[in-house]
Design a protein around this motif. Sequence first.
Motif, PDB file in Angstrom:
ATOM      1  N   LYS A 149       0.860  -1.178   0.000  1.00  0.00           N
ATOM      2  CA  LYS A 149       0.000   0.000   0.000  1.00  0.00           C
ATOM      3  C   LYS A 149       0.894   1.226   0.000  1.00  0.00           C
ATOM      4  O   LYS A 149       1.627   1.474   0.957  1.00  0.00           O
ATOM      5  N   ASP A 150       0.822   1.968  -1.088  1.00  0.00           N
ATOM      6  CA  ASP A 150       1.653   3.168  -1.251  1.00  0.00           C
ATOM      7  C   ASP A 150       0.774   4.389  -0.993  1.00  0.00           C
ATOM      8  O   ASP A 150      -0.150   4.678  -1.748  1.00  0.00           O
ATOM      9  N   HIS A 151       1.064   5.088   0.089  1.00  0.00           N
ATOM     10  CA  HIS A 151       0.298   6.285   0.427  1.00  0.00           C
ATOM     11  C   HIS A 151       0.885   7.542  -0.207  1.00  0.00           C
ATOM     12  O   HIS A 151       0.332   8.627  -0.044  1.00  0.00           O
ATOM     13  N   PHE A 197       5.850   7.158   2.285  1.00  0.00           N
ATOM     14  CA  PHE A 197       5.503   5.978   3.092  1.00  0.00           C
ATOM     15  C   PHE A 197       4.900   4.887   2.232  1.00  0.00           C
ATOM     16  O   PHE A 197       3.992   5.142   1.430  1.00  0.00           O
ATOM     17  N   GLN A 198       5.408   3.684   2.435  1.00  0.00           N
ATOM     18  CA  GLN A 198       4.849   2.512   1.757  1.00  0.00           C
ATOM     19  C   GLN A 198       4.813   1.356   2.734  1.00  0.00           C
ATOM     20  O   GLN A 198       5.808   1.064   3.407  1.00  0.00           O
ATOM     21  N   LEU A 199       3.662   0.683   2.819  1.00  0.00           N
ATOM     22  CA  LEU A 199       3.566  -0.562   3.579  1.00  0.00           C
ATOM     23  C   LEU A 199       3.867  -1.703   2.638  1.00  0.00           C
ATOM     24  O   LEU A 199       3.246  -1.847   1.589  1.00  0.00           O
ATOM     25  N   GLY A 200       4.839  -2.535   3.042  1.00  0.00           N
ATOM     26  CA  GLY A 200       5.156  -3.720   2.263  1.00  0.00           C
ATOM     27  C   GLY A 200       6.333  -3.517   1.328  1.00  0.00           C
ATOM     28  O   GLY A 200       6.996  -2.487   1.346  1.00  0.00           O
ATOM     29  N   PRO A 201       6.556  -4.552   0.488  1.00  0.00           N
ATOM     30  CA  PRO A 201       5.714  -5.739   0.269  1.00  0.00           C
ATOM     31  C   PRO A 201       5.732  -6.715   1.451  1.00  0.00           C
ATOM     32  O   PRO A 201       6.792  -6.993   2.001  1.00  0.00           O
ATOM     33  N   LEU A 202       4.528  -7.205   1.799  1.00  0.00           N
ATOM     34  CA  LEU A 202       4.355  -8.159   2.882  1.00  0.00           C
ATOM     35  C   LEU A 202       3.815  -9.471   2.330  1.00  0.00           C
ATOM     36  O   LEU A 202       2.848  -9.471   1.572  1.00  0.00           O
ATOM     37  N   SER A 203       4.440 -10.575   2.723  1.00  0.00           N
ATOM     38  CA  SER A 203       3.914 -11.909   2.434  1.00  0.00           C
ATOM     39  C   SER A 203       3.803 -12.640   3.765  1.00  0.00           C
ATOM     40  O   SER A 203       4.812 -13.004   4.380  1.00  0.00           O
ATOM     41  N   LEU A 204       2.564 -12.807   4.242  1.00  0.00           N
ATOM     42  CA  LEU A 204       2.301 -13.378   5.560  1.00  0.00           C
ATOM     43  C   LEU A 204       1.164 -14.382   5.472  1.00  0.00           C
ATOM     44  O   LEU A 204       0.273 -14.237   4.638  1.00  0.00           O
ATOM     45  N   ASP A 205       1.203 -15.371   6.355  1.00  0.00           N
ATOM     46  CA  ASP A 205       0.119 -16.347   6.471  1.00  0.00           C
ATOM     47  C   ASP A 205      -0.242 -16.418   7.948  1.00  0.00           C
ATOM     48  O   ASP A 205       0.555 -16.889   8.765  1.00  0.00           O
ATOM     49  N   LEU A 206      -1.415 -15.909   8.309  1.00  0.00           N
ATOM     50  CA  LEU A 206      -1.832 -15.822   9.703  1.00  0.00           C
ATOM     51  C   LEU A 206      -2.920 -16.852   9.981  1.00  0.00           C
ATOM     52  O   LEU A 206      -3.936 -16.898   9.281  1.00  0.00           O
ATOM     53  N   ALA A 207      -2.703 -17.668  11.022  1.00  0.00           N
ATOM     54  CA  ALA A 207      -3.625 -18.740  11.372  1.00  0.00           C
ATOM     55  C   ALA A 207      -4.364 -18.393  12.652  1.00  0.00           C
ATOM     56  O   ALA A 207      -4.182 -17.320  13.238  1.00  0.00           O
ATOM     57  N   GLY A 264       2.839   1.476  10.157  1.00  0.00           N
ATOM     58  CA  GLY A 264       1.988   0.835   9.167  1.00  0.00           C
ATOM     59  C   GLY A 264       0.943  -0.089   9.752  1.00  0.00           C
ATOM     60  O   GLY A 264       0.216  -0.764   9.011  1.00  0.00           O
ATOM     61  N   LYS A 265       0.801  -0.116  11.088  1.00  0.00           N
ATOM     62  CA  LYS A 265      -0.142  -1.040  11.736  1.00  0.00           C
ATOM     63  C   LYS A 265      -1.584  -0.739  11.320  1.00  0.00           C
ATOM     64  O   LYS A 265      -2.327  -1.633  10.920  1.00  0.00           O
ATOM     65  N   SER A 266      -1.990   0.513  11.432  1.00  0.00           N
ATOM     66  CA  SER A 266      -3.371   0.865  11.100  1.00  0.00           C
ATOM     67  C   SER A 266      -3.642   0.699   9.606  1.00  0.00           C
ATOM     68  O   SER A 266      -4.748   0.326   9.204  1.00  0.00           O
ATOM     69  N   THR A 267      -2.639   0.969   8.779  1.00  0.00           N
ATOM     70  CA  THR A 267      -2.800   0.746   7.336  1.00  0.00           C
ATOM     71  C   THR A 267      -3.062  -0.730   7.054  1.00  0.00           C
ATOM     72  O   THR A 267      -3.951  -1.072   6.265  1.00  0.00           O
ATOM     73  N   PHE A 268      -2.307  -1.612   7.718  1.00  0.00           N
ATOM     74  CA  PHE A 268      -2.534  -3.049   7.538  1.00  0.00           C
ATOM     75  C   PHE A 268      -3.946  -3.428   7.954  1.00  0.00           C
ATOM     76  O   PHE A 268      -4.625  -4.202   7.266  1.00  0.00           O
ATOM     77  N   PHE A 269      -4.428  -2.862   9.063  1.00  0.00           N
ATOM     78  CA  PHE A 269      -5.767  -3.179   9.530  1.00  0.00           C
ATOM     79  C   PHE A 269      -6.822  -2.716   8.529  1.00  0.00           C
ATOM     80  O   PHE A 269      -7.800  -3.427   8.280  1.00  0.00           O
ATOM     81  N   ARG A 270      -6.652  -1.528   7.981  1.00  0.00           N
ATOM     82  CA  ARG A 270      -7.635  -1.036   7.010  1.00  0.00           C
ATOM     83  C   ARG A 270      -7.653  -1.900   5.762  1.00  0.00           C
ATOM     84  O   ARG A 270      -8.703  -2.115   5.155  1.00  0.00           O
ATOM     85  N   LEU A 271      -6.494  -2.423   5.368  1.00  0.00           N
ATOM     86  CA  LEU A 271      -6.443  -3.343   4.237  1.00  0.00           C
ATOM     87  C   LEU A 271      -7.123  -4.665   4.577  1.00  0.00           C
ATOM     88  O   LEU A 271      -7.901  -5.196   3.781  1.00  0.00           O
TER      89      LEU A 271
END
Length: 239
Positions: A13-15, A19-29, A42-49
Amino acid sequence: MSQHRLSCEELVKDHGGGFQLGPLSLDLAEGLTCLVGPNGAGKSTFFRLAAGIEKPTTGTIALQAGDGEKLGYLPQDPDLPRGATCEDFLHYVAWVHRIPAQQRSETVTRVLAHTNLADRRTSKIRTLSGGMSRRLGIAQALIHDPALLLLDEPTVGLDPRQRIALRETIASAARGRIVIVSTHLVEDIRGLADRVIVLNEGAVIFDGDVPALEGKATPDAPGDTDLERAIATLMGEAE
């Protein structure tokens, strides 16, 4: 094997403005993941995504849920209707989520009990303490039994007793679902996290459990505990 998963593939996510969030490659269980980092990481940006409020610039983020893709979200500053009672507010949220009328009272009773608010059922929201208001926010996020629960800085501004009570509520909510809690408060991590992801300037600089994070501490880093020193060490290395 976990039934619910949240997967990110080269998520960006490029604002603009640097500022840019990522690139992120994650697998959350299933279980409880703490997303840690300073303000602006970038925490709140990740949440909005993850909540679908914003769209990625590139890459993907997707929830796989066994019984339907359900999301519960508590933003950092929830706008609760202060003149409503807890019960009336939750009945409204249940209606929004299309919970059948004949099931709403039972559902409201369940989430009030789950968040230790059963004795405040008929209280006006404006009479609740800060900790109770946050627990009510979690109750509304849980009312439709989501596969993914996002809690954005839920303990900010609470006193130590309120934080402990809220952490107990959050830990209970993590059974059988993915729960992601964003925080910059180190004391929240030890009491909550199965997994810790540390963000700095939009990038993941650590991903693992609490003992592995503590192992990153250096003796000369600032802090009173290995956990504090580890985060300070990681932040220093990221500069």
